[in-house]
Design an enzyme around this catalytic site. Sequence first.
Site, PDB file in Angstrom:
ATOM      1  N   ARG A 147      -9.690 -11.163 -12.022  1.00 20.77           N
ATOM      2  CA  ARG A 147      -8.495 -10.524 -12.549  1.00 20.77           C
ATOM      3  C   ARG A 147      -7.451 -11.615 -12.808  1.00 20.77           C
ATOM      4  O   ARG A 147      -7.634 -12.762 -12.407  1.00 20.77           O
ATOM      5  CB  ARG A 147      -7.964  -9.465 -11.577  1.00 20.77           C
ATOM      6  CG  ARG A 147      -7.446 -10.040 -10.286  1.00 20.77           C
ATOM      7  CD  ARG A 147      -7.103  -8.979  -9.263  1.00 20.77           C
ATOM      8  NE  ARG A 147      -5.864  -8.290  -9.572  1.00 20.77           N
ATOM      9  CZ  ARG A 147      -5.047  -7.761  -8.640  1.00 20.77           C
ATOM     10  NH1 ARG A 147      -5.349  -7.864  -7.362  1.00 20.77           N
ATOM     11  NH2 ARG A 147      -3.956  -7.137  -8.978  1.00 20.77           N
ATOM     12  N   ARG A 148      -6.381 -11.257 -13.464  1.00 20.33           N
ATOM     13  CA  ARG A 148      -5.264 -12.173 -13.720  1.00 20.33           C
ATOM     14  C   ARG A 148      -5.693 -13.408 -14.508  1.00 20.33           C
ATOM     15  O   ARG A 148      -5.292 -14.526 -14.213  1.00 20.33           O
ATOM     16  CB  ARG A 148      -4.599 -12.613 -12.412  1.00 20.33           C
ATOM     17  CG  ARG A 148      -3.953 -11.452 -11.677  1.00 20.33           C
ATOM     18  CD  ARG A 148      -3.480 -11.863 -10.296  1.00 20.33           C
ATOM     19  NE  ARG A 148      -2.689 -10.787  -9.706  1.00 20.33           N
ATOM     20  CZ  ARG A 148      -2.598 -10.579  -8.389  1.00 20.33           C
ATOM     21  NH1 ARG A 148      -3.220 -11.356  -7.547  1.00 20.33           N
ATOM     22  NH2 ARG A 148      -1.863  -9.597  -7.933  1.00 20.33           N
ATOM     23  N   HIS A 165      -9.491  -0.217 -10.741  1.00 16.09           N
ATOM     24  CA  HIS A 165      -9.213   0.767  -9.674  1.00 16.09           C
ATOM     25  C   HIS A 165      -7.761   1.229  -9.705  1.00 16.09           C
ATOM     26  O   HIS A 165      -7.478   2.421  -9.734  1.00 16.09           O
ATOM     27  CB  HIS A 165      -9.548   0.163  -8.306  1.00 16.09           C
ATOM     28  CG  HIS A 165      -8.916   0.907  -7.173  1.00 16.09           C
ATOM     29  ND1 HIS A 165      -9.317   2.165  -6.805  1.00 16.09           N
ATOM     30  CD2 HIS A 165      -7.872   0.591  -6.360  1.00 16.09           C
ATOM     31  CE1 HIS A 165      -8.572   2.578  -5.798  1.00 16.09           C
ATOM     32  NE2 HIS A 165      -7.675   1.649  -5.515  1.00 16.09           N
ATOM     33  N   PHE A 166      -6.815   0.272  -9.730  1.00 13.54           N
ATOM     34  CA  PHE A 166      -5.440   0.760  -9.604  1.00 13.54           C
ATOM     35  C   PHE A 166      -4.925   1.392 -10.895  1.00 13.54           C
ATOM     36  O   PHE A 166      -4.027   2.221 -10.865  1.00 13.54           O
ATOM     37  CB  PHE A 166      -4.488  -0.293  -9.002  1.00 13.54           C
ATOM     38  CG  PHE A 166      -4.147  -1.490  -9.826  1.00 13.54           C
ATOM     39  CD1 PHE A 166      -4.521  -2.750  -9.394  1.00 13.54           C
ATOM     40  CD2 PHE A 166      -3.400  -1.389 -10.991  1.00 13.54           C
ATOM     41  CE1 PHE A 166      -4.185  -3.885 -10.126  1.00 13.54           C
ATOM     42  CE2 PHE A 166      -3.051  -2.507 -11.722  1.00 13.54           C
ATOM     43  CZ  PHE A 166      -3.458  -3.762 -11.287  1.00 13.54           C
ATOM     44  N   HIS A 167      -5.544   1.042 -12.021  1.00 13.32           N
ATOM     45  CA  HIS A 167      -5.169   1.775 -13.234  1.00 13.32           C
ATOM     46  C   HIS A 167      -5.671   3.218 -13.173  1.00 13.32           C
ATOM     47  O   HIS A 167      -4.994   4.129 -13.643  1.00 13.32           O
ATOM     48  CB  HIS A 167      -5.703   1.066 -14.480  1.00 13.32           C
ATOM     49  CG  HIS A 167      -4.794  -0.037 -14.956  1.00 13.32           C
ATOM     50  ND1 HIS A 167      -4.754  -1.278 -14.369  1.00 13.32           N
ATOM     51  CD2 HIS A 167      -3.845  -0.069 -15.941  1.00 13.32           C
ATOM     52  CE1 HIS A 167      -3.850  -2.034 -14.969  1.00 13.32           C
ATOM     53  NE2 HIS A 167      -3.271  -1.326 -15.919  1.00 13.32           N
ATOM     54  N   HIS A 227       0.808  -1.228   0.000  1.00 18.34           N
ATOM     55  CA  HIS A 227       0.000   0.000   0.000  1.00 18.34           C
ATOM     56  C   HIS A 227       0.840   1.276   0.000  1.00 18.34           C
ATOM     57  O   HIS A 227       0.606   2.156  -0.826  1.00 18.34           O
ATOM     58  CB  HIS A 227      -1.045   0.032   1.110  1.00 18.34           C
ATOM     59  CG  HIS A 227      -2.072   1.055   0.791  1.00 18.34           C
ATOM     60  ND1 HIS A 227      -3.007   0.884  -0.207  1.00 18.34           N
ATOM     61  CD2 HIS A 227      -2.263   2.313   1.238  1.00 18.34           C
ATOM     62  CE1 HIS A 227      -3.733   1.972  -0.336  1.00 18.34           C
ATOM     63  NE2 HIS A 227      -3.308   2.855   0.524  1.00 18.34           N
ATOM     64  N   TYR A 238       1.682   5.467  -2.369  1.00 23.76           N
ATOM     65  CA  TYR A 238       1.911   6.860  -1.953  1.00 23.76           C
ATOM     66  C   TYR A 238       3.304   7.341  -2.356  1.00 23.76           C
ATOM     67  O   TYR A 238       3.501   8.538  -2.594  1.00 23.76           O
ATOM     68  CB  TYR A 238       1.633   7.017  -0.450  1.00 23.76           C
ATOM     69  CG  TYR A 238       0.163   6.857  -0.195  1.00 23.76           C
ATOM     70  CD1 TYR A 238      -0.711   7.916  -0.394  1.00 23.76           C
ATOM     71  CD2 TYR A 238      -0.377   5.621   0.133  1.00 23.76           C
ATOM     72  CE1 TYR A 238      -2.069   7.762  -0.240  1.00 23.76           C
ATOM     73  CE2 TYR A 238      -1.737   5.452   0.287  1.00 23.76           C
ATOM     74  CZ  TYR A 238      -2.573   6.528   0.102  1.00 23.76           C
ATOM     75  OH  TYR A 238      -3.931   6.364   0.249  1.00 23.76           O
TER      76      TYR A 238
END
Lengths: 47, 541
Positions: free
Chosen positions: B431-432, B368-370, B217, B221
């Site tokens: 996913r994956r 989301h993470f894209h 995580h 940041y």
Amino acid sequence: MDQITDEERKQILESPPVGTFALMTTVIGGMVVAWLFLYYGIFLPRG
Amino acid sequence: MNDAAERKLAISHMWVAFAAFIVACLLGEYQVIERSGFFPALDSNSVYFASVSTHGVLMAFVLTTFFIMGFGYYIATTTLKQPVWNKQLAWIGFWVALTGVVLAAIPLLTGKASVLYTFYPPIVAHASFYIGATLLVVGSWVWCVIMLVMFSQWKKANPGQAVPLAMFATAANAMLWLWTSAGVALEVLFQLIPLSLGWIDTIDPGLARTLFAWTLHPIVYFWLIPAYTAYYVFVPKQAGGYLFSEEMARLAFIVLAVFALPIGFHHLYMDPEQAKGWKLLHAIGTFVVALPTLVTGFTVIASLEIAGRLRGGKGLFGWIGKLPWTNPMTLAVILSLLMLIFGGFGGIVNASYAMNAMVHNTAWVSGHFHLIFAGTTIIMYFAIAYYLWPLLVGKPLFSRTMALVQLWTWFIGMTILTTPWHVLGLLGQPRRISSVVYNNLLTLSWKPYELMMIFGGLILLGSACALIYNLVKTQLAPTTENFSEQIEFAEPLRPVTALPEHLNDLKLWNKIIAVLMAISFGYPILQFFFMETFGSNGWGY
């Protein structure tokens, strides 16, 4: 870009960002509504 | 000050970053095409997973680390107005990191490291991959040391003065990265490298996943802080206004650095190796770390509001239309914040302990993470590049119009790519996966979304090419004698006169991080040594 007077400039720099408060309130409110929609509309009905 | 050496250092790092980026974009488009199943000739599990592993490593580790290092060196020298401390060491760090990238790339491209960028064991890659990744991290540690030394030296030479905000953020990021990378470093050094070299026969995936959760995580940041730095120190000036509050900016960076770390178990909600109480503790921390993002959103939008009103904007929202939308930095921040709203909402859903079950390991997570990484964060890297490239090479930007088109197309492409991805997750697509080998009504309903994603990916690929073309043309343009632009940092609305020491220093926060990490990761890691656990054989190429 419009010309502004010194008085207007001073007022802008000393005023609270009311537009930002309104925008942030709208965004956070929208997020809460969307979260509730997902929780009650999709998550719970799926069991 | 003659900063030619620093500019060379910065641009060398950034070119490695963007070279990795363009290769990763090509692979990304191949992956959405392959996964769609529309082109059976392209179907290949082995090529797909080699590609998706390379794409992830290039984007998440190479683009980011090199960009952040290059950006940091230039920020340090321009804000502190002094040369980079120990430039020779900085170049050693660069070459160590680059050697690591090459070492990792060989097994990645030959299908011997198809372990994805999270490299969760018991899948195991060739040792060269882990050794390469380690060298990349060691190179970045050199950067951390240099940033923190420069930060400390400047503070010692200027007692009582506020460290420039951009440097404060960069030093906080260096501190954050040292803590962040320690988790994965422990995993790689004591578990993955010994396993891949055959020194040990089995590995404990639970311990490995716990150590990776330590990193997984806060690394977000680490990527995001340069984007937030640009929000605070470049955007208000470029938009024609002032930074609403420097104190709030410093507070946001501190809270980000402190609370990004002890919360990684929201990646392990469905894992059996950690108890639910620990997961709940990390879940609460995850919501705490949303606060500095809200503070950032507020401060940056308030800064934009000041700029818009100074440009003649009236009414509650009239200032938005008055902003200089043709300024790449201003446009980028608006698009970045828009993507942050939707990406942030997705993150809140992921973090919701119960509701996570609905989206866990589905395409939603990739969407989301894209949106957060490739959208919110990377679009600001583009804006920083457009702003710094002319300063680094001493020539004007080749085409501002092309830059604006590139930013818009990246935003549009990313929206078209990630919206169907989220929907696919809610429709149950895991996913994956490299392909869907069965047809029923459910999987057939995925097809239109797959098609949209191919289209979105194509727009993104075109946009990425435009970025590289613009930067290359800028650098290769003939030298102009009269180019005299200087880097400009935003001024705070109210000048910082008396700053509390804890908003100007990192020592206390470093200690607080140590305590929080001991609380949140101490027992969860030590338990693997107290109780009987069973290892797994490695498997892979």
